[in-house]
Design an enzyme around this catalytic site. Structure first.
Site, short mmCIF file in Angstrom:
data_model
loop_
_atom_site.label_atom_id
_atom_site.label_comp_id
_atom_site.label_asym_id
_atom_site.label_seq_id
_atom_site.Cartn_x
_atom_site.Cartn_y
_atom_site.Cartn_z
N HIS A 1 0.28 3.44 -8.13
CA HIS A 1 -0.45 2.97 -9.31
C HIS A 1 -0.35 4.00 -10.43
CE1 HIS A 1 -3.40 5.84 -7.80
NE2 HIS A 1 -4.05 5.75 -8.94
N HIS B 1 0.81 -1.22 0.00
CA HIS B 1 0.00 0.00 0.00
C HIS B 1 0.85 1.27 0.00
CE1 HIS B 1 -3.49 2.52 0.71
NE2 HIS B 1 -2.87 3.10 1.72
N ASN C 1 0.17 9.65 -12.14
CA ASN C 1 0.10 10.87 -11.34
C ASN C 1 0.58 10.51 -9.94
OD1 ASN C 1 -1.15 12.25 -13.47
ND2 ASN C 1 -3.17 11.60 -12.80
#
Length: 379
Positions: free
Chosen positions: A200, A147, A187
Site C-alpha cells: 500500500h 496480502h 514506504n
C-alpha cells in the site's frame, strides 16, 4: 449510497472509479483495471466510533516549518497478522476497511490521520506560539487485494490503475479548500517504518507547502525567472544528465531515470518526464502507459542489487497548488533507500538529523552502473 463517478473526457485515465462511504463516514473509492465499474456490495457492516476532530499544527519559529501534532496516531494499527489485516478484502467472518469481497485498487481516508478530517489552511503570518487546525486529508492506497507481494511484482495494467488513482486523487484533493500541496508516496519495509505489511501507499493533502517543497519551489522559481521564463531547473538538469550519461539508468520515450549528481542516499533514483508537467494528473495516457512499465522495473532493480527486498521510500514531488509556484513546478519521482550494503543501512545520525548535512557512503556513478546492470525479472 454508492455512486459511479463519471470518467473525465481526457483520454489519460482508463480506470473506472466507484465512490462509497465507510461506517463512520469516511470516503472510499474503488479503481478498476477496466473502464467499466464492477458492481460491489457497498455496505460497511462494522460499528465504528464517531470520527474525532483534527489534531493541530504548531509553528516552529526557528525554522519557519509547521509541525503536525497527532497524538491519536499512537493507537493506530501496527503490523497486524494476516488474518487481521485492515487492507485485505472483507469476509463474512471479518469485515475490514474495504467492504468488498474483492477489488483492484482501493483508496480511502485514513482512520488515524495526521491531517483532517476538517479542512483549513495554515494560519497566515505565523510567529512563535502560533497553532492551527491540522486541516487536510490523509488517504491510504491499497495496491492489490493480495496480502503479500510488492509493487514491483504488480502487472503493468495494475500499475496503470494505481497511476490513475494517484492522478485522480491529486486533482480532486488539490481542489479542496485549504489544501496547499498533494503528496503521493509509498514506504516499503519495516526498516523504513511501515505499520502494515499489505502492499500500500499513502496520499497527504497538506494545509501548507512542506519545507522540502518550499525549498525546491524557491530554487525552481529563481532559475525560471533568470531564464526569462524559457527554461525550467528540473528540465535543464534532466538535459544535463542525459547528455553526460554517467548516472543514467533508463531512458524511455517520455521518461528518464537517473541517479542524481548530488545524491543524498546510498540508493537514489530520480524519474523525470521529458516535458514539464506540474503533477501526475497532467500526464497523458501514453506517458502513464510508459510509466506503468518503467517504474516497477526500477523498483525491481533495487531488489536485484542484493537479491533480497530493499526498503525504500517512493516520493512523488508535485508542484504546490499555488498558481505562481506551478509555473516553474516540474513533476518528478524521488526513489530512495538507506540500504548501503547487503546487511547495512544508512542511519540519519548527527550530521544528517541535526544539521541536514548529508554524507553519502556511495558514489552516484557507481550506483547508476550497478542499477543499469541489475536484472529485475519484472519487465
Amino acid at each position: 449510497m454508492t455512486s459511479i463517478i463519471s470518467r473525465s473526457d481526457a483520454p489519460a485515465s482508463v480506470s473506472a472509479v466507484t465512490s462509497t462511504r465507510l461506517a463512520d463516514g469516511r470516503e472510499l473509492l474503488y479503481f478498476d483495471d477496466t473502464d467499466r465499474p464492477r458492481r460491489r456490495p457497498s455496505k460497511d457492516r462494522r460499528e465504528l466510533p464517531e470520527r474525532g476532530p483534527a489534531g493541530e499544527i504548531r509553528y516552529d519559529a526557528l525554522t519557519g516549518d509547521w509541525v503536525a501534532v497527532a497524538a491519536h496516531r499512537q493507537h493506530r494499527t501496527h503490523l497486524p497478522p494476516a488474518d487481521e489485516c485492515p487492507l485485505c478484502p472483507s469476509t463474512e467472518a471479518r469485515p475490514s476497511e474495504i467492504p468488498a469481497a474483492d477489488y483492484d485498487v482501493a483508496v480511502f481516508e485514513n482512520r488515524f490521520p495526521s491531517l483532517g478530517p476538517e479542512f483549513a489552511a495554515a494560519p497566515a503570518a505565523p510567529g512563535w506560539g502560533t497553532r492551527g487546525i491540522a486541516g487536510g486529508r490523509c488517504e491510504v492506497v491499497a495496491f492489490t487485494p493480495e496480502h503479500t507481494g510488492t509493487f514491483a511484482a504488480l502487472s503493468s495494467r495494475r500499475v496503470r490503475t494505481v497511476i490513475d488513482a494517484w492522478a485522480h486523487r491529486t486533482e480532486a484533493l488539490s481542489a479542496l479548500p485549504g489544501v496547499a500541496q498533494v503528496f503521493c508516496f509509498e514506504n516499503r519495509g519495516q526498516d523504513i517504518g511501515v505499520t502494515l505489511h499489505h502492499p500500500h501507499g499513502q496520499i497527504y493533502a497538506y494545509p501548507y507547502v512542506t519545507p522540502r517543497a518550499a525549498v525546491m519551489a524557491s530554487a525552481a522559481g529563481r532559475f525560471h525567472e533568470a531564464a526569462g521564463g524559457t527554461a525550467t531547473l528540473t528540465g535543464t538538469i534532466l538535459a544535463g544528465e542525459r547528455a553526460d550519461g554517467a548516472r543514467m539508468v533508463v531512458e524511455g520515450e517520455f521518461f528518464s531515470a537517473y541517479v542524481p549528481f548530488a545524491a543524498r542516499w546510498p540508493l537514489e533514483i530520480h524519474v523525470v518526464p521529458h516535458r514539464q508537467v506540474p503533477d501526475l494528473a497532467a500526464l497523458t495516457g501514453a506517458e502513464r502507459d510508459e510509466l506503468a512499465v518503467l517504474y516497477p522495473d526500477l523498483l525491481g532493480r533495487f531488489d536485484a542489487l542484493y537479491g533480497s527486498p530493499t526498503p525504500y521510500i517512493s516520493a512523488w514531488h508535485q508542484a504546490p497548488v499555488d498558481p505562481v509556484l506551478r509555473r516553474s513546478g516540474y513533476l518528478h519521482l524521488q526513489l530512495t533507500s538507506p540500504r548501503r550494503a547487503a546487511n547495512k543501512l544508512k542511519f540519519l545520525a548527527g550530521s544528517e538529523a541535526a544539521m541536514g548535512a548529508f554524507i553519502n557512503d556511495t558514489t552516484p556513478e557507481e550506483v547508476a552502473a550497478r542499477l543499469r546492470d541489475a536484472r529485475t525479472g519484472t519487465a
